[in-house]
Design an enzyme around this catalytic site. Structure first.
Site, PDB file in Angstrom:
ATOM      1  N   LYS A 200      54.179 -24.656  -9.087  1.00 13.81           N
ATOM      2  CA  LYS A 200      55.467 -25.028  -9.798  1.00 13.81           C
ATOM      3  C   LYS A 200      55.530 -24.990 -11.342  1.00 13.81           C
ATOM      4  CE  LYS A 200      57.635 -25.529  -5.817  1.00 13.81           C
ATOM      5  NZ  LYS A 200      58.744 -24.496  -5.206  1.00 13.81           N
ATOM      6  N   SER A 237      64.088 -29.461   0.438  1.00 21.04           N
ATOM      7  CA  SER A 237      63.379 -29.878   1.439  1.00 21.04           C
ATOM      8  C   SER A 237      64.091 -30.474   2.622  1.00 21.04           C
ATOM      9  CB  SER A 237      62.365 -30.580   0.871  1.00 21.04           C
ATOM     10  OG  SER A 237      61.506 -31.011   1.933  1.00 21.04           O
TER      11      SER A 237
END
Length: 531
Positions: A200, A237
């Site tokens: 990330k 998510s």
């Protein structure tokens, strides 16, 4: 493998003047041996390496800082997400990490971010854990050694996870630290074993670099059909991004991070980092098959004591259990990591309020509005009977990684969908018939049928009805889906309760969007729902 001179000189330039042995570009079998010998994990049945990262079982956004300097003061959207630090603090932390590395073995992987050769960025990942080196090997683009003969990193990650920062001494929020210097092309990671910070951090770097080259960085999955028709799936998510893009009838380009350039779509990664909680072979056979492969890392997945069989229902450590594996472990994965310009852009949301249509078509202005909103909803928790859903807005469906102002990404998206004629859609994978506690989740088979109808162009010119609150265009009929569920108001026993809930969600949308209103066109602002 012999360590090239350019690697050792680079380590010295980073201040790593007296480390232990340097392990360069090791392959998975050797990394397995070393990880197990160093008690970094367990060998799971069928071959995966099972590791733990607690207490950090996810990203640590409050511990990420970017060095603020004259070159980026006007290009970064500074604030609670992109927290500033100064060069002196960064240099101090780098020195502390270098001291920590004294005498310690280091693992170095030379890899790439970006499958399109025109936009690829060489990345050097330096870790103190063998399994973190395996994670990097899985997640970034791998190329033959001959292509790396003159490797020069465009960015470097120094990941010393056993280092613990001292907030008072190091000017951090906790013992974890993720510091990024765009000028020095260096990421420092310490205090957390969560491997996702490695990938990330590079995603954040690309999110800053690529818009300057007219490339839209996207937190999305992508696939294509045998004729080359490409689709991208945005979603936070739990919305089904990985599940719905892993379609056996289509080629998987990638499951998480992509760029959209003048050449089309390209994967930033060479692997997948999928959620494992409640994974079953019936629901997600392609992903489940990766958990029976040597080379896969199972992160925070519990194992049966005697058989070492993974228990994907066990959330003892966290519900954010993860699996890291090379993308070619998916049978239908793309060999190139590249696709054409998207014909379809699909936004996925889990609406726990039960008021958004299960499928709707968006205008370009509505697309930009929903892209900036990045909406989904989460249930606060059910352990003690808490049942109220909570709206979550993560701009561009990836706010923690969006370094520039969100309007820049939205404008890029708007330009590209207009230029290439992409059809845009919003799919609700959440609830119908009522909010959490009353409603039921929209059947996965119905959601798949909606996606199939989109990808086969059956809905492009289908008759639609505007949603009276949110304005999207709702198809009147979708093959293999009951017409009754297409209009969510019809699924509620109490229509007045639906109207109240829809108005409340519209209010939350409008309240969240107010911070972007001064940065977008009147057409995008007008796409906001009316309460």
């Amino acid at each position: 493998m012999t360590v090239p001179d350019h690697v050792t000189s680079h380590l010295r330039a980073l201040g790593l003047t007296d480390p232990g042995p340097i392990h360069y570009n090791l392959k998975p079998p050797v990394l397995y041996e070393m990880a197990l010998a160093q008690d970094e994990g367990q060998l799971a049945a069928q071959g995966p390496l099972c590791t733990r990262t607690d207490p950090y079982t996810g990203r640590s956004p409050r511990d990420r800082f970017l060095v603020r300097d004259a070159s980026n003061i006007d290009t970064i959207n500074w604030g609670a997400v992109n927290r500033p630090t100064d060069a002196a603090t960064f240099d101090h932390l780098q020195e502390r990490l270098a001291d920590h590395a004294t005498g310690k073995p280091l693992f170095v992987q030379d890899l790439y971010a970006g499958a399109d050769p025109e936009y690829t960025m060489p990345v050097r990942i330096i870790t103190e854990k063998a399994w973190h080196s395996l994670f990097a090997y899985n997640m970034f683009v791998r190329r033959p050694a001959i292509d790396r003969a003159d490797f020069e990193p465009g960015f470097t990650v120094l990941d010393l996870c056993t280092f613990k920062a001292d907030p008072e001494r190091d000017n951090t929020n906790s013992e974890a630290a993720i510091f990024v210097s765009l000028e020095k092309e260096l990421v420092l990671i310490g205090g957390t074993h969560y491997a996702g910070e490695i990938k990330k951090s590079i995603f954040s770097v690309l999110n800053h670099r690529l818009p300057g080259e007219n490339v839209l960085p996207m937190h999305c999955s992508a696939n294509e059909d045998p004729d080359g028709s490409t689709a991208v799936f945005f979603g936070l998510s739990g919305t089904g991004k990985t599940t719905l893009s892993a379609d056996a009838s289509r080629t998987l380009i990638g499951d998480d991070e992509h760029g959209w350039s003048e050449n089309g779509v390209f994967n930033f990664e060479g692997g997948c980092y999928a959620k494992m909680i409640d994974l079953t072979p019936e629901q997600e056979p392609e992903i489940y098959s990766t958990t029976e492969r040597f080379g896969t890392i199972l992160e925070n997945v519990m194992l049966e004591d005697e058989t070492r069989t993974p228990d994907f229902t066990d959330d003892t450590i966290t519900r954010n259990t993860r699996g890291s594996y090379p993308i070619d472990y998916i049978p239908n994965a793309s060999e190139t990591g590249q696709g054409g310009h998207p014909d379809h852009v699909i936004f996925l949301t889990y609406d726990a309020f039960g008021v958004l249509p299960p499928v709707s078509k968006l205008t370009p202005e509505q697309t930009m509005f929903h892209f900036l909103s990045g909406y989904t909803a989460k249930v606060a928790g059910t352990e003690r009977g808490v049942s109220a859903p909570k709206a979550t807005f993560s701009t561009c469906f990836g706010e923690p990684f969006m370094v520039r102002h969100p309007a820049e990404y939205a404008e890029l998206l708007g330009d590209k969908i207009r230029t290439h004629g992409a059809q845009c859609w919003l799919i609700n994978t959440g609830l119908t018939g009522g909010p959490y506690g009353t409603g039921e989740r929209i059947d996965l088979q119905h959601t798949r049928a909606m996606v199939d109808a989109i990808l086969t162009n059956q809905l492009n010119d289908a008759p639609t009805t505007p949603d009276p609150v949110f304005g999207m265009h709702v198809p009147e009929h979708v093959p293999n889906v009951p017409d009754t569920i297409l209009q969510p108001r019809n699924t509620w026993e109490d229509p007045d309760a639906f109207d109240q809930q829809a108005a409340e969600l519209a209010r939350m949308f409008a309240e969240n969007f107010a911070k972007y209103a001064d940065h977008v066109s009147a057409g995008v602002e007008a796409a906001a729902p009316t309460a």
